[in-house]
Design an enzyme around this catalytic site. Structure first.
Site, PDB file in Angstrom:
ATOM      1  CD  GLU B  62      -1.551  -2.026   1.637  1.00 10.63           C
ATOM      2  OE1 GLU B  62      -0.299  -3.162   1.874  1.00 10.63           O
ATOM      3  OE2 GLU B  62      -2.946  -3.028   1.193  1.00 10.63           O
ATOM      4  CG  HIS B 131      -9.295  -6.099   8.965  1.00 14.79           C
ATOM      5  ND1 HIS B 131      -8.119  -6.842   9.662  1.00 14.79           N
ATOM      6  CD2 HIS B 131      -9.153  -7.032   7.353  1.00 14.79           C
ATOM      7  CE1 HIS B 131      -7.176  -7.256   8.233  1.00 14.79           C
ATOM      8  NE2 HIS B 131      -7.841  -7.098   7.350  1.00 14.79           N
TER       9      HIS B 131
HETATM   10  C1  LIG Z   1      -2.034  -4.468   4.641  1.00 11.95           C
HETATM   11  C2  LIG Z   1      -3.265  -5.311   3.748  1.00 11.95           C
HETATM   12  N1  LIG Z   1      -3.121  -5.051   2.576  1.00 11.95           N
HETATM   13  C3  LIG Z   1      -4.616  -6.113   2.271  1.00 11.95           C
HETATM   14  C4  LIG Z   1      -4.804  -6.925   3.002  1.00 11.95           C
HETATM   15  C5  LIG Z   1      -6.144  -8.034   2.294  1.00 11.95           C
HETATM   16  N2  LIG Z   1      -5.434  -9.154   2.509  1.00 11.95           N
HETATM   17  C6  LIG Z   1      -5.274 -10.687   3.517  1.00 11.95           C
HETATM   18  S1  LIG Z   1      -4.886 -11.910   3.128  1.00 11.95           S
HETATM   19  C7  LIG Z   1      -4.163 -11.105   1.942  1.00 11.95           C
HETATM   20  C8  LIG Z   1      -3.356 -12.167   0.991  1.00 11.95           C
HETATM   21  C9  LIG Z   1      -2.093 -12.270   1.569  1.00 11.95           C
HETATM   22  O1  LIG Z   1      -1.163 -13.787   1.263  1.00 11.95           O
HETATM   23  P1  LIG Z   1      -0.317 -13.924   1.723  1.00 11.95           P
HETATM   24  O2  LIG Z   1       0.939 -13.368   2.785  1.00 11.95           O
HETATM   25  O3  LIG Z   1       0.422 -15.964   0.676  1.00 11.95           O
HETATM   26  O4  LIG Z   1      -0.723 -15.116   2.752  1.00 11.95           O
HETATM   27  P2  LIG Z   1      -1.944 -16.377   2.603  1.00 11.95           P
HETATM   28  O5  LIG Z   1      -3.323 -16.024   2.883  1.00 11.95           O
HETATM   29  O6  LIG Z   1      -1.483 -16.986   0.948  1.00 11.95           O
HETATM   30  O7  LIG Z   1      -1.886 -17.352   3.752  1.00 11.95           O
HETATM   31  C10 LIG Z   1      -4.147  -9.481   1.128  1.00 11.95           C
HETATM   32  C11 LIG Z   1      -3.854  -9.244   0.267  1.00 11.95           C
HETATM   33  C12 LIG Z   1      -4.235  -7.519   4.377  1.00 11.95           C
HETATM   34  N3  LIG Z   1      -5.061  -7.561   5.422  1.00 11.95           N
HETATM   35  N4  LIG Z   1      -3.744  -5.979   5.366  1.00 11.95           N
END
Ligand SMILES: Cc1ncc(C[n+]2csc(CCOP(=O)(O)OP(=O)(O)O)c2C)c(N)n1
Ligand SMILES: [Mg+2]
Lengths: 370, 328
Positions: B62, B131
């Protein structure tokens, strides 16, 4: 030379008989199998409860990645801190949280590990040195550095000895793209802080494959190397392999008081959260990974090594199903938090509308049983 | 009024596509906006329509992509940044607060920042403390930015189109809870000017002022109170910066009572600002001091019953109105 967006080459392990590739005792192996079965069953029931609207909010399922939490946490001491992101039920259970507190938390009940205030993404367990459950991608990475800093400070500055601890800080591959993670690694390296950044590289952040979201995705440990962290690439689908490799990593980090970065290759078998149709990946790809199911892998290896038989496996699995069923009953019977709980735990001190703080049942129960 | 009925989320998309067709400098970037059609399907189909140069999937960075968009805006492009949730804007606090709203001032008028930052804002989905941010309290404090917060589908389109055409940075707050709401939305060009509140329900006994989703809580409360013979005038502020104080003052001079309903925390908030301004302008017209209903002054809880109690719900609004009117 590979390009910055090439897929990573596979990392594989296993093949040889168990006895030749691990020093783990049969008791340890049984325990890992039990934990993985517990997590699997817990998550299956969690999905059902979510569909039945007993659980709200966002809910992220750990099925497929069980060997990572179980193998890594087995490779460190109970006093070593653990912190992770929002896909956290597996870590909480592997750390020893009683499933009843975990389920009650998601049911939004007072018996939940955080009195129902945190929810699925924000699990905490002080008696088991589990520091959350963090919903913001990457948020836990500087905290991981801080937890390791504090342990080292206690060991060296307060107790006057040498560092005895190591911290496990789990993150998803998507968190590689958060700036805070680089600051966390740089600080850890600069100050010789023994934190291990365990990247649970399941290839996707939501619908974005790692190649589409992360430069140098074929060799993500280069990111740690840029800060002076030693990097390791490990097959995360085989719990014995995870344990053996992580034990080495943790022993070095502890002894040398240095941070490390681990690329643990794994796969989430379900969607990102409960509302993900998974259109961004193929059924073929999913099936390929499902054939490497970490539970099947350990079960087969243990049967081959004569450490368990079909009946023994079934009995063990049945016990976990009973444990999870009991957790659900317990959660259902736990009351909703009293409306007055809205104003507790905001400040330690009482003032104005704030009514101070109190320990959740997970802590009082642990104190009683001590 | 247009006969066509569409969802709030489609109204948002129409504003973006309409402006992107009109102006090649406009583009959209954010997490999952392109191939995934948006986490909440607001940008569905836009990748197909405009291609990957103008509908851009970003990593979970972000701070990086918001800053990048601000740099692009300095050079005259008109980026639309989607934050999956305004809760995630906090990791981008420096670029969005220290750069975007101050660029024009710091450069002595040389570099403006015509950017729109939009995404889901507010509690209500049991998402827990990290959130469920309502950023209107925190961010409306900052001069140099505009803040728009639509409560109905036609405004979603008209206000977003205005935001994209605006030469200043606009923080555009959408409620995920409202995205499936349906309403009449004009086809073709539709612009809602900033700084113009609307009366959503006329009344005589008390003025309710709100912004975004809680406007609906106010309408629910007004419905309930009508059964008790209390007539509420409900004002939808639509933009917080600029604030249309005139419409509010006009109404309060008529009703002689005011309750402000704001889903952010009470301390230093749009609610406290409106109350202060109403007190200043309507001191002699008020039969009671201005009352305020906010989210409870605690981090957002997860448990369903606690979260319900946390929100500025219709029950709490009705209680405040009765108290403002000295009804026991
Ligand atoms: C700063 C932030 N941006 C966006 C999100 C929304 N979001 C939650 S999980 C996620 C994907 C994360 O993927 P990864 O780090 O690979 O973990 P996984 O879900 O595969 O365990 C996103 C974009 C968030 N929680 N925090
Ligand atoms: Mg991932």
């Amino acid at each position: 030379m590979s390009s910055v967006t090439d897929p990573a080459p596979p990392v594989t392990s296993g093949g040889q008989p168990l006895a030749e590739r691990t020093s783990a005792t049969p008791k340890q192996l049984h325990e890992w199998l039990r934990q993985m079965l517990l997590i699997r069953e817990f998550e299956v029931r969690t999905m059902q409860a979510y569909q039945d609207k007993k659980i709200g909010g966002f809910c992220h399922i750990y099925i497929g990645q069980e060997a990572v939490a179980v193998g890594c946490i087995a490779a460190v001491q109970h006093a070593d801190p653990v912190v992770t992101a929002y896909r956290d039920h597996g870590h909480a259970l592997a750390r020893g949280m009683d499933p009843k507190y975990c389920m009650a938390e998601m049911f939004g009940r007072i018996g939940g590990c955080a009195k129902g205030k945190g929810g699925s993404m924000h699990m905490f367990d002080k008696p088991n040195n589990f520091f959350g459950g963090h919903g913001i991608v990457g948020a836990q990475t500087p905290l991981g550095t801080g937890l390791a800093f504090a342990k080292k400070y206690q060991d060296e500055v307060i107790d006057g000895g040498v560092n005895k601890h190591v911290t496990l800080c789990f993150l998803g591959d998507g968190a590689l793209n958060q700036g805070g993670f680089y600051e966390a690694m740089n600080l850890a390296s600069l100050f010789d802080i023994p934190v291990i950044f365990v990247v649970e590289n399941n290839g996707y952040s939501m619908g974005t494959s790692i190649e589409r979201g992360t430069s140098m995705s074929h060799r993500i440990i280069a990111k740690g190397e840029g800060c002076g962290l030693t990097g390791y690439e490990i097959d995360g689908m085989d719990v014995v392999n995870v344990y053996e490799e992580m034990k080495k990593v943790a022993d070095i980090a502890r002894a040398e008081s240095r941070p490390a970065m681990v690329d643990l290759r794994t796969y989430r078998f379900k969607g990102h959260s409960m509302s993900d149709p998974r259109k961004y990946r193929t059924r073929d790809e999913e099936q390929h990974w499902e054939t490497g199911d970490p539970i099947t892998r350990l079960r087969d290896a243990m049967i081959e090594g004569g450490l368990i038989d079909e009946d023994g496996f079934k009995a063990l699995n049945k016990d976990q199903k009973i444990a999870v069923r009991e957790a659900i009953t317990w959660a259902e019977n736990s009351p909703e938090p009293d409306p007055s709980e809205l104003h507790t735990d905001v400040y330690v001190e009482k003032f104005g509308p704030y009514t101070g703080t109190s320990q959740p049942q997970i802590v009082t129960d642990a104190e009683e049983s001590r | 009024m247009s006969e066509r009925i569409i969802e709030f989320r489609d109204a948002l998309r129409e504003a973006m596509t309409q402006e992107m067709h009109r102006d090649p400098r406009v583009f959209l970037l954010g997490e999952e906006v392109a191939q995934y059609d948006g986490a909440y399907k607001v940008s569905r189909g836009m990748l197909e329509e405009f291609g990957p140069r103008r509908v851009i999937d970003t990593p979970i960075s972000e701070s990086g992509f918001a800053g990048m968009a601000i740099g692009a805006a300095m050079l005259g492009l008109r980026p639309i940044v989607e934050f999956m949730s305004w809760s995630f804007s906090l990791v981008a606090a420096d670029p969005i607060l220290n750069n975007a709203p101050k660029m024009l001032y710091m450069s002595g008028g040389q570099f403006g920042c015509p950017i729109v930052i939009r995404g889901n804002d507010g509690a209500g989905g049991q998402l827990g403390s990290t959130h469920s941010w309502c950023v209107e309290g925190m961010f409306s404090n900052v001069p140099g930015l505009k803040m728009a917060i639509p409560a109905f589908p036609d405004d979603a389109k008209g206000m977003l189109a205005t935001a994209i055409r605006d030469d200043d940075p606009v923080f555009f707050l959408e409620s995920e809870r409202l995205l499936a709401m349906k309403g009449h939305v004009p086809e073709g060009d539709h612009y809602v000017p900033f700084g113009q509140a609307v009366v959503r329900r006329p009344g005589t006994d008390v003025t309710l002022v709100s912004f975004g989703r809680p406007v609906h809580f106010c309408l629910d409360a007004a419905e309930e109170l009508a059964k008790e013979g209390i007539s509420c005038e409900v004002i939808d502020g639509r933009t917080i910066r600029p604030l249309d104080i005139d419409t509010i003052v006009q109404s309060v001079r008529k009703t002689n009572g005011c309750v402000v309903v704001d889903q952010s925390w009470s301390f230093g908030s749009p609610g406290s600002e409106v109350a202060a301004q109403v007190h200043a302008h309507c001191f002699d017209d008020l039969d009671n001091h201005v009352m305020r209903v906010h989210s409870a002054d605690v981090p957002s809880p997860y448990a369903a019953n606690l979260e319900q109690e946390f929100l500025p719900n219709a029950r709490r609004i009705a209680e405040a109105v009765r108290s403002a009117l000295y009804v026991a």
